[in-house]
Design a protein around this motif. Structure first.
Motif, PDB file in Angstrom:
ATOM      1  N   GLU A   1      -4.242   6.529   8.778  1.00  0.00           N
ATOM      2  CA  GLU A   1      -3.947   7.954   8.610  1.00  0.00           C
ATOM      3  C   GLU A   1      -2.531   8.139   8.068  1.00  0.00           C
ATOM      4  OE1 GLU A   1      -5.246  11.807  10.919  1.00  0.00           O
ATOM      5  OE2 GLU A   1      -3.620  10.844  12.015  1.00  0.00           O
ATOM      6  N   GLU A   2      -1.629   7.278   8.495  1.00  0.00           N
ATOM      7  CA  GLU A   2      -0.253   7.349   7.983  1.00  0.00           C
ATOM      8  C   GLU A   2      -0.240   7.171   6.463  1.00  0.00           C
ATOM      9  OE1 GLU A   2       4.056   4.994   8.364  1.00  0.00           O
ATOM     10  OE2 GLU A   2       2.313   4.312   9.491  1.00  0.00           O
ATOM     11  N   LEU A   3      -1.041   6.231   5.991  1.00  0.00           N
ATOM     12  CA  LEU A   3      -1.115   5.983   4.549  1.00  0.00           C
ATOM     13  C   LEU A   3      -1.779   7.150   3.826  1.00  0.00           C
ATOM     14  CD1 LEU A   3      -0.388   3.604   2.581  1.00  0.00           C
ATOM     15  CD2 LEU A   3      -2.818   3.047   2.605  1.00  0.00           C
ATOM     16  N   GLN A   4      -2.816   7.701   4.444  1.00  0.00           N
ATOM     17  CA  GLN A   4      -3.497   8.849   3.846  1.00  0.00           C
ATOM     18  C   GLN A   4      -2.538  10.022   3.680  1.00  0.00           C
ATOM     19  OE1 GLN A   4      -7.098   9.810   6.046  1.00  0.00           O
ATOM     20  NE2 GLN A   4      -7.574   7.653   6.356  1.00  0.00           N
ATOM     21  N   ILE A   5      -1.726  10.269   4.702  1.00  0.00           N
ATOM     22  CA  ILE A   5      -0.769  11.370   4.638  1.00  0.00           C
ATOM     23  C   ILE A   5       0.284  11.102   3.559  1.00  0.00           C
ATOM     24  CG2 ILE A   5       1.083  12.535   5.899  1.00  0.00           C
ATOM     25  CD1 ILE A   5      -0.693  12.308   8.415  1.00  0.00           C
ATOM     26  N   ALA A   6       0.738   9.865   3.470  1.00  0.00           N
ATOM     27  CA  ALA A   6       1.701   9.516   2.421  1.00  0.00           C
ATOM     28  C   ALA A   6       1.100   9.746   1.043  1.00  0.00           C
ATOM     29  CB  ALA A   6       2.141   8.058   2.572  1.00  0.00           C
TER      30      ALA A   6
ATOM     31  N   GLN B   1       0.824  -1.199   0.000  1.00  0.00           N
ATOM     32  CA  GLN B   1       0.000   0.000   0.000  1.00  0.00           C
ATOM     33  C   GLN B   1       0.868   1.262   0.000  1.00  0.00           C
ATOM     34  OE1 GLN B   1      -2.853  -0.178   3.224  1.00  0.00           O
ATOM     35  NE2 GLN B   1      -3.367  -2.294   2.791  1.00  0.00           N
ATOM     36  N   ILE B   2       1.878   1.263   0.844  1.00  0.00           N
ATOM     37  CA  ILE B   2       2.771   2.423   0.932  1.00  0.00           C
ATOM     38  C   ILE B   2       3.523   2.619  -0.379  1.00  0.00           C
ATOM     39  CG2 ILE B   2       4.854   3.317   2.049  1.00  0.00           C
ATOM     40  CD1 ILE B   2       3.810   2.051   4.663  1.00  0.00           C
ATOM     41  N   ALA B   3       3.990   1.513  -0.961  1.00  0.00           N
ATOM     42  CA  ALA B   3       4.710   1.606  -2.238  1.00  0.00           C
ATOM     43  C   ALA B   3       3.815   2.186  -3.323  1.00  0.00           C
ATOM     44  CB  ALA B   3       5.218   0.222  -2.651  1.00  0.00           C
ATOM     45  N   ALA B   4       2.548   1.784  -3.312  1.00  0.00           N
ATOM     46  CA  ALA B   4       1.613   2.258  -4.339  1.00  0.00           C
ATOM     47  C   ALA B   4       1.357   3.754  -4.219  1.00  0.00           C
ATOM     48  CB  ALA B   4       0.299   1.486  -4.248  1.00  0.00           C
ATOM     49  N   VAL B   5       1.040   4.226  -2.997  1.00  0.00           N
ATOM     50  CA  VAL B   5       0.701   5.648  -2.856  1.00  0.00           C
ATOM     51  C   VAL B   5       1.917   6.548  -3.003  1.00  0.00           C
ATOM     52  CG1 VAL B   5      -1.330   5.147  -1.451  1.00  0.00           C
ATOM     53  CG2 VAL B   5       0.852   5.664  -0.327  1.00  0.00           C
ATOM     54  N   LYS B   6       3.097   6.003  -2.725  1.00  0.00           N
ATOM     55  CA  LYS B   6       4.302   6.810  -2.940  1.00  0.00           C
ATOM     56  C   LYS B   6       4.606   6.933  -4.430  1.00  0.00           C
ATOM     57  CE  LYS B   6       6.685   6.409   1.477  1.00  0.00           C
ATOM     58  NZ  LYS B   6       7.903   5.955   2.198  1.00  0.00           N
ATOM     59  N   LYS B   7       4.111   5.973  -5.195  1.00  0.00           N
ATOM     60  CA  LYS B   7       4.262   6.043  -6.652  1.00  0.00           C
ATOM     61  C   LYS B   7       3.235   7.018  -7.235  1.00  0.00           C
ATOM     62  CE  LYS B   7       6.494   4.223 -10.199  1.00  0.00           C
ATOM     63  NZ  LYS B   7       7.950   4.283 -10.322  1.00  0.00           N
TER      64      LYS B   7
END
Length: 230
Positions: free
Chosen positions: A129-134, A110-116
């Motif tokens: 929330e951490e993922l939302q902010i990322a 998930q983190i890799a996807a949203v950082k892309k």
């Protein structure tokens, strides 16, 4: 045209001119691998490295072939059954939108996807929330896909892209100020902005005054000082 008919045509052409053998033509037209019975792994790799989606014509591809395919086009994971975590990660690192084809993605994925691409949060259920902010740190517009974002998420979104305020309901004055400090023109999406918000917007971009109804004399004077004729 049926595969068998097309294969016969290529075979006849190749009988006249051997350089048109299917095994050789695949290097230029990867999709033609579907016409070859039991293609070698070398041919499979050549095909997917040229056109990842050609993996859909390969039966039981090895992990090496699968990796080559998603490294060329992450979205080809759609055609791979039960992909390993390693394969999933390679796919989203190539194209974050590949996450839409992955069941129950891990937090790392998930983190890799949203950082892309932050907007891929659209396909993640119950993001932290951490993922939302990322996500909004990557692309402020990602906030449109987040239900009931916290003020912290809202602030992160408008600091990345002031125009993201268009997707925030009833933003606080702090969020409004952060938005116009990023992009003065974001004031066009703010209902009844305070004078402080108006001044911040005009200070950022003087011409944003065109989006302010009944600006105060102080706001007008600031715009004039910055070269706007009012």
């Amino acid at each position: 045209m049926e595969k068998s008919t097309l294969k016969n045509i290529f075979d006849k052409i190749a009988s006249v001119n051997p350089k048109y053998r299917l095994e050789d033509v695949v290097f230029m037209a990867p999709q033609l691998i579907q016409l070859i019975d039991n293609p070698s792994e070398e041919l499979q790799l050549a095909a997917v490295k040229k056109h990842g989606k050609s993996i859909k014509y390969i039966q039981n591809p090895s992990e090496e072939v699968q990796l080559a395919a998603v490294n060329q086009n992450g979205l080809t994971i759609y055609f791979i059954q039960n992909p390993s975590e390693k394969l999933q990660l390679a796919a989203v690192n190539n194209n974050g939108w590949a996450i839409q084809f992955i069941e129950n993605p891990s937090e790392e994925l998930q983190i890799a996807a949203v950082k892309k691409d932050g907007r891929t949060i659209k396909y993640i259920q119950n993001p932290s929330e951490e993922l939302q902010i990322a996500a909004v740190n990557n692309n402020g517009y990602a906030i449109q896909f987040i239900k009931n974002p916290s003020e912290q998420v809202q602030l992160a979104a408008v600091k990345q892209n002031g125009w993201a305020i268009d997707y925030i309901q009833n933003p606080s004055e702090e969020v409004q100020l952060a938005a116009v400090n990023n992009n003065g023109y974001a004031i066009q999406f703010i209902k009844n902005p305070s004078e402080q918000v108006q001044l911040a917007a005009v200070n950022k971009y003087a011409s944003s005054i065109q989006y302010i109804q009944n600006p105060s004399e102080e706001v007008k004077n600031l715009a004039r000082d910055k070269g706007v004729n009012i």
